[in-house]
Design an enzyme around this catalytic site. Sequence first.
Site, mmCIF file in Angstrom:
data_model
loop_
_atom_site.group_PDB
_atom_site.id
_atom_site.type_symbol
_atom_site.label_atom_id
_atom_site.label_comp_id
_atom_site.label_asym_id
_atom_site.label_seq_id
_atom_site.Cartn_x
_atom_site.Cartn_y
_atom_site.Cartn_z
ATOM 1 N N CYS A 1 -3.424 6.181 5.831
ATOM 2 C CA CYS A 1 -4.756 5.605 5.948
ATOM 3 C C CYS A 1 -5.027 4.991 7.324
ATOM 4 O O CYS A 1 -5.961 5.374 8.005
ATOM 5 C CB CYS A 1 -4.955 4.570 4.845
ATOM 6 N N CYS B 1 -6.497 0.616 -3.703
ATOM 7 C CA CYS B 1 -6.465 0.038 -2.353
ATOM 8 C C CYS B 1 -6.353 -1.472 -2.529
ATOM 9 O O CYS B 1 -7.138 -2.078 -3.264
ATOM 10 C CB CYS B 1 -7.736 0.402 -1.601
ATOM 11 N N ASP C 1 -23.425 -15.667 18.109
ATOM 12 C CA ASP C 1 -22.492 -14.809 17.351
ATOM 13 C C ASP C 1 -22.740 -13.370 17.806
ATOM 14 O O ASP C 1 -23.291 -12.548 17.068
ATOM 15 C CB ASP C 1 -22.768 -14.971 15.839
ATOM 16 N N GLN D 1 -21.960 -9.753 5.014
ATOM 17 C CA GLN D 1 -20.561 -9.893 5.438
ATOM 18 C C GLN D 1 -19.637 -9.357 4.350
ATOM 19 O O GLN D 1 -19.864 -9.637 3.171
ATOM 20 C CB GLN D 1 -20.252 -11.367 5.681
ATOM 21 N N CYS E 1 0.841 -1.202 0.000
ATOM 22 C CA CYS E 1 0.000 0.000 0.000
ATOM 23 C C CYS E 1 0.878 1.255 0.000
ATOM 24 O O CYS E 1 1.753 1.401 0.848
ATOM 25 C CB CYS E 1 -0.899 -0.014 1.233
ATOM 26 N N TYR F 1 -28.287 -13.972 18.392
ATOM 27 C CA TYR F 1 -27.642 -12.833 17.722
ATOM 28 C C TYR F 1 -27.497 -13.174 16.232
ATOM 29 O O TYR F 1 -26.396 -13.163 15.682
ATOM 30 C CB TYR F 1 -26.271 -12.502 18.332
ATOM 31 N N CYS G 1 -16.108 -12.111 17.562
ATOM 32 C CA CYS G 1 -15.224 -11.131 16.901
ATOM 33 C C CYS G 1 -14.331 -10.452 17.930
ATOM 34 O O CYS G 1 -13.606 -9.523 17.596
ATOM 35 C CB CYS G 1 -16.060 -10.103 16.136
HETATM 36 C C1 SAM Z 1 -21.672 -10.221 15.070
HETATM 37 S S1 SAM Z 1 -23.302 -9.858 14.526
HETATM 38 C C2 SAM Z 1 -23.843 -11.417 14.037
HETATM 39 C C3 SAM Z 1 -24.508 -11.424 12.717
HETATM 40 C C4 SAM Z 1 -24.867 -12.750 12.070
HETATM 41 N N1 SAM Z 1 -24.644 -13.917 12.856
HETATM 42 C C5 SAM Z 1 -24.148 -12.848 10.754
HETATM 43 O O1 SAM Z 1 -23.248 -13.667 10.620
HETATM 44 O O2 SAM Z 1 -24.499 -12.092 9.855
HETATM 45 C C6 SAM Z 1 -24.129 -9.556 16.049
HETATM 46 C C7 SAM Z 1 -25.606 -9.314 15.914
HETATM 47 O O3 SAM Z 1 -26.168 -9.178 17.219
HETATM 48 C C8 SAM Z 1 -27.191 -8.206 17.174
HETATM 49 N N2 SAM Z 1 -27.417 -7.765 18.579
HETATM 50 C C9 SAM Z 1 -26.712 -6.848 19.290
HETATM 51 N N3 SAM Z 1 -27.188 -6.786 20.551
HETATM 52 C C10 SAM Z 1 -28.199 -7.687 20.646
HETATM 53 C C11 SAM Z 1 -29.054 -8.099 21.702
HETATM 54 N N4 SAM Z 1 -28.954 -7.563 22.915
HETATM 55 N N5 SAM Z 1 -29.973 -9.047 21.444
HETATM 56 C C12 SAM Z 1 -30.062 -9.603 20.201
HETATM 57 N N6 SAM Z 1 -29.281 -9.253 19.166
HETATM 58 C C13 SAM Z 1 -28.345 -8.310 19.380
HETATM 59 C C14 SAM Z 1 -26.677 -7.168 16.220
HETATM 60 O O4 SAM Z 1 -27.729 -6.413 15.688
HETATM 61 C C15 SAM Z 1 -25.985 -8.047 15.168
HETATM 62 O O5 SAM Z 1 -26.860 -8.376 14.120
#
Ligand code: SAM
Length: 466
Positions: A90, A172, A394, A296, A85, A325, A421
């Site tokens: 950046c 980029c 997740d 994603q 790069c 989630y 993450c």
């Molecule tokens: C890391 S992302 C996971 C997304 C999904 N598994 C994917 O691979 O596309 C975390 C998700 O948790 C949701 N989230 C955050 N706080 C939450 C809560 N208290 N209850 C339920 N969902 C929640 C966010 O909106 C987001 O969509």
Amino acid sequence: MLKLCKEILRSELMLRESGIYEVEIIDLTEKGEGIGKIEGLTVFVDGTLVGDKAKVKLTKLKKNYATGELIELISPSEGRVESLCPYDECGGCQVMNLSYKKQLELKKNSVTQTLRRIGSLDESVSVHDVLGMEYPYEYRNKAQFPVGKKDGEIVVGFYKKGTHDIVDAKSCCIHRKVNEQIIELVKYYMKENNISAYDETIHKGTIRHIVTKIGFTTGEIMVVIVTNSKKLKNANLLAHALKSNIPGFKTLVQNVNMDKTNVILGKHNNIVYGEGKITDFIGSLSFEISPLSFFQVNPLQTRVLYEKALEYAALTGDETVFDIYCGTGTISLFLAQKARKVYGIEVIQEAIDAARENAVRNGIQNTEFFTGKAEDVVPRLYEQGYTADVVVVDPPRKGCDEKVLGTIVEMHPKRVVYVSCNPSTLARDIKYLCEKGFKVKEVQPVDMFPHTMHVETVCLMSKVNK
Ligand SMILES: C[S@@+](CC[C@H](N)C(=O)[O-])C[C@H]1O[C@@H](n2cnc3c(N)ncnc32)[C@H](O)[C@@H]1O
């Protein structure tokens, strides 16, 4: 006594603040700054890598740490490589000057250390080598370029680290090459049609951002022009230019954002050309991508991540699965192909709407989605008699709510697959589950964002048989 020594040491350093110290870099922060020690005091040095020996000038001294400026590399880390790069300003990719092999080692080490230190991970459980990319470049399917003006010329590129100064960037390494052509066409269209660039300091001017989304499997391309105006003059001419020059171009959308905000996209879209959406696949599942929808950003590694989650879930077709989630339900749909029933839980209503649409789109009938906070919905579902053989979580960076973890424990699932993450909150949560009768079986980090410090981890836990 120790406190007194530290005080003396700090004032000593303060006296020699403009002095230069030799520092060995032993680790990197999440932001990619090198971490070293000066007589026991932690010092953060931007621009250094693990294994570097450097001359460092102290610039700031705080109670428990200092920051320093790199003056000279005495001996560079053996992993140092020439960054591809050309833009130092950046800051988007913090470790592009570390060989990819070393980046993967660094990420594995960081996950291992964090899980052992915070999560008390048993020495007998080894963390697998990070699943990296064969070609760790041009992996992003989405790009967002700020547009501005400098010395009378339109500039399009990225914000200089920590500022809102736009650096005019021609290329980029982590974006698709086609973006360069798209940017040139938009610049040409702006000049020819006398369309101004947005100036955020006075909230005037028309074009704020160029956003592109690309379907890696389908090759379809969406271009979104974010404007500080309801109208976009001669937008059809831009659509024509894109159609004639960009193979795969499918749709041009004007997104109106007239707010004084750092949020890139506004709520209102005008479709200039095409259908206002494109399609892409993860594995055999198809997804619709619109200007505002979440998808994603590294689809190749997303597939690797989801397949690992599916492998760890070890579904036979008889299981009931909770995907907590669940976002737009991508993992839920992956799992549904091998499970009896999948329940997805997510707080954002639009994401749940998309999850339901994605299920219909793919002909999947064994999913059900619930909107609400996981900490409310999961205990309520359990009270109502819903339970799970396998739980997948997740969560966002802050990890799982304790009420969610508590209900998972009560459900007695055979397996928990934790997609994370953030290694620190993963470590905290696995510690909780281990104290309540689970055991970590596998830990698999996946590199979703090469050249950054980010690392995703899939962890398999199962019930300890008494
Ligand atoms: C890391 S992302 C996971 C997304 C999904 N598994 C994917 O691979 O596309 C975390 C998700 O948790 C949701 N989230 C955050 N706080 C939450 C809560 N208290 N209850 C339920 N969902 C929640 C966010 O909106 C987001 O969509």
